[in-house]
Write a protein that holds these residues in place. Structure first.
Motif, PDB file in Angstrom:
ATOM      1  N   SER A 282      19.304 -20.528  26.207  1.00 43.72           N
ATOM      2  CA  SER A 282      17.875 -20.374  25.941  1.00 43.72           C
ATOM      3  C   SER A 282      17.154 -20.070  27.247  1.00 43.72           C
ATOM      4  N   ASN A 294      22.185 -24.973  23.112  1.00 48.19           N
ATOM      5  CA  ASN A 294      22.091 -25.658  21.824  1.00 48.19           C
ATOM      6  C   ASN A 294      23.175 -26.722  21.728  1.00 48.19           C
ATOM      7  N   ASN A 434      20.868 -26.599  16.506  1.00 49.11           N
ATOM      8  CA  ASN A 434      19.912 -25.775  17.254  1.00 49.11           C
ATOM      9  C   ASN A 434      19.112 -26.548  18.298  1.00 49.11           C
ATOM     10  N   LEU A 436      17.904 -27.995  21.506  1.00 52.63           N
ATOM     11  CA  LEU A 436      18.232 -27.653  22.888  1.00 52.63           C
ATOM     12  C   LEU A 436      18.580 -28.901  23.692  1.00 52.63           C
TER      13      LEU A 436
END
Length: 451
Positions: A282, A294, A434, A436
Motif C-alpha cells: 500500500s 495487507n 485487507n 493494513l
C-alpha cells in the motif's frame, strides 16, 4: 453455633417477624403470563428474580402485567420490605435485599417471598446484613431442595429454621451504622480503582499509538541506521519466508496423500495447499522505512466451524472457541464447549500457538474485531466460524501484529473495513485479509534476538 456476647441470643427467624396480609410471616408472590417488556410508571408490573440482587433492589427488572389480568395489590412491594428469591439456580436461590425505595405498582413473582421484621425486636438492615453473611448463606444453602443445581427451591418451612444472632436493638443499629460506614469506604476505594483502571486504559492506548507512529523506537532507528534493512530488502525477506512456509505445507500435503493412499484412499483426498497471493504493498505511510502490507499477505486467513445439529452425532468431539471466549488481548477459557468434526476437518481445524483470533461481528462497533493471541492452553482446540484465524507465515510477528490491531491506529483500520453502506458492521475473511499492517526492520531485530 458460634458463641455470642452475653447480651445476645440465638433466635429462630420466624419468631422475629411480623405477619403479612396473609396472616403468615412469609408471603410468596404470583406468576401470571406477562408481556416481555418492563411496565411503564402508571402500569402494574411483576418483578423478575433479577430484581433481587445481593443487597440491592432493581425495580426496573420487571414485566408488564396485561390489562386483561386483574392485579393483586396485596402482593405490591413497598419500602421496608425484605425480599428473597426462593427458586432458581443454586447461586440465585436465597438472594436477599432490603427495599430502600421503590415505585408503586410492582408485584412479587412466584419465585420470591417477602418478610418484615418486628421493629421492636429486629432492625431490617441488620437482618438483611446477617442473611447476606457467609455464615447465614452456608446455612441457607443446606436448606435448598431439588434434583440439580440448575433448579433449586427454598421453602418457607425450611427457611423458618434459620437461627439469627439477636443483639439488643440499640446495638443492632450501631452495627448497621458501622457496616454502612465501612461499605461507604469500600465503595470509595472501588471508585478510585475504576478511575485508575480507566486512566491506565488511556495510557495503554497512548503507548500503543506512539509505538505505531515510530516514536518509541525513534532513537533505536537513529542508533542503528547503518544496520536497518531497506524496504526492498525487507519485502524480499518476507517473500522468502512465505515461500518457505508454502514449501513446508506442500511437503505436509504430500505426506498426507501418501498416508491416505496407504489406507486404501478411505475418505476424501487431502486438499493441496493454495499458493499464497502476491503481497500487495500500500502507499499508506506508517513511518519512514516501514512497509504497509495487507494481513492476508503475511498470514493465512481462514474461518472456523459452523455449528449445526448434525455435528452432535459426529463421533469426534473436540473443544472449540466461541466469540464469548475471545476479548481484547484476553482469552476467557473458564467455559469451553465441544463440537463434532469430521476426520478431514480434524486435520486442519486445530489452533496453533500464536494464531491471531479476530471476532467477526458484534452488535457494538467498539467490540467488533476484538483480537487475541492463542496461547495453546488447550490441546487440539478448534474455533467457530464467527472467529477468524490469521496464522502468520513468521510467528515472531504475532505479538507486534496483535499490539497494532489493539492500538488506536489499528482499531481505525478494523472499523473502516467493518463499515458498510447498510449501517451494519461486520468482518469477513476478505475484510480481515485487507487490514493494513506495518512491517519493519524491528521484526528482524526481534527475531534475531529470539534465536
Amino acid at each position: 453455633m458460634n458463641q455470642l456476647p452475653k447480651s445476645w441470643s440465638w433466635v429462630s427467624i420466624v419468631e422475629l417477624l411480623d405477619k403479612n396480609s396473609n396472616g403468615k410471616p412469609f408471603q410468596q408472590g404470583w406468576s401470571p403470563q406477562c408481556h416481555n417488556h418492563p411496565a411503564s410508571e402508571n402500569c402494574w408490573g411483576v418483578l423478575k428474580t433479577t430484581a433481587i440482587q445481593d443487597g440491592e433492589f432493581w425495580g426496573h427488572e420487571n414485566k408488564e402485567l396485561p390489562e386483561s389480568i386483574e392485579p393483586r395489590p396485596h402482593l405490591e412491594v413497598v419500602k421496608g420490605d425484605i425480599l428473597m428469591t426462593c427458586a432458581g439456580p443454586r447461586n440465585r436461590c436465597g438472594v436477599v435485599c432490603f427495599v430502600k425505595k421503590t415505585r408503586s405498582k410492582l408485584l412479587m413473582s412466584g419465585k420470591m417471598y417477602r418478610f418484615r421484621p418486628n421493629s421492636t425486636l429486629l432492625d431490617s438492615k441488620y437482618l438483611e446484613g446477617f442473611i447476606r453473611s457467609h455464615q447465614a448463606q452456608r446455612a441457607i444453602d443446606s436448606m435448598k431442595t431439588g434434583i440439580s443445581d440448575s433448579g433449586l427451591n427454598l421453602t418457607h418451612g425450611r427457611f423458618s429454621e434459620l437461627m439469627v444472632p439477636l443483639a439488643p436493638l440499640s446495638e443492632q443499629k450501631r452495627i448497621v451504622a458501622k457496616i454502612e460506614e465501612l461499605f461507604s469506604e469500600l465503595d470509595s476505594g472501588i471508585a478510585s480503582l475504576k478511575t485508575a483502571r480507566e486512566q491506565l486504559k488511556i495510557y495503554r492506548q497512548a503507548l500503543l499509538k506512539h509505538a505505531f507512529e515510530g516514536k518509541l523506537t525513534e532513537q533505536w532507528r537513529k542508533d542503528n541506521a547503518d544496520k536497518l534493512e531497506t524496504p526492498e530488502q525487507l519485502l524480499a525477506r518476507i517473500q522468502t519466508e512465505r515461500e518457505t512456509r508454502y514449501q513446508q505445507q506442500l511437503e505436509e500435503w504430500k505426506q498426507a496423500v501418501k498416508d491416505w493412499e496407504a489406507k486404501g484412499k478411505e475418505g476424501k483426498k487431502p486438499s493441496k495447499p493454495r499458493e499464497f497471493k502476491e503481497i500487495e504493498l500500500s502507499d499508506h505511510v506508517f513511518n519512514e522505512g516501514w512497509l504497509a502490507v495487507n494481513l492476508g499477505g503475511i498470514s493465512n486467513v481462514t474461518g472456523g466451524l459452523t455449528k449445526n445439529q448434525k455435528r452432535n452425532s459426529y463421533g469426534i468431539q473436540i473443544p472449540y472457541l466461541r466469540v464469548a471466549n475471545v476479548y481484547a488481548n484476553e482469552l476467557r477459557l473458564d467455559e469451553v464447549k465441544t463440537i463434532g468434526v469430521t476426520v478431514q476437518e480434524r486435520e486442519t481445524i486445530f489452533l496453533e500457538k500464536n494464531d491471531l483470533l479476530v471476532v467477526e461481528g458484534n452488535g457494538s462497533i467498539e467490540q467488533i474485531g476484538r483480537v487475541a493471541l492463542w496461547n495453546g492452553a488447550i490441546q487440539e482446540c478448534g474455533h467457530q466460524n464467527h472467529l477468524i484465524r490469521a496464522r502468520l507465515h513468521n510467528a515472531s510477528y504475532a505479538k507486534l501484529i496483535l499490539y497494532f490491531l489493539l492500538s488506536p491506529v489499528g482499531r481505525d483500520f478494523i472499523v473502516n473495513e467493518a463499515s458498510s453502506t447498510s449501517g451494519l458492521h461486520t468482518l469477513s475473511l476478505t475484510k480481515v485479509s485487507n487490514i493494513l499492517e506495518p512491517v519493519y526492520d524491528l521484526l528482524s531485530n526481534s527475531a534475531k534476538k529470539a534465536k
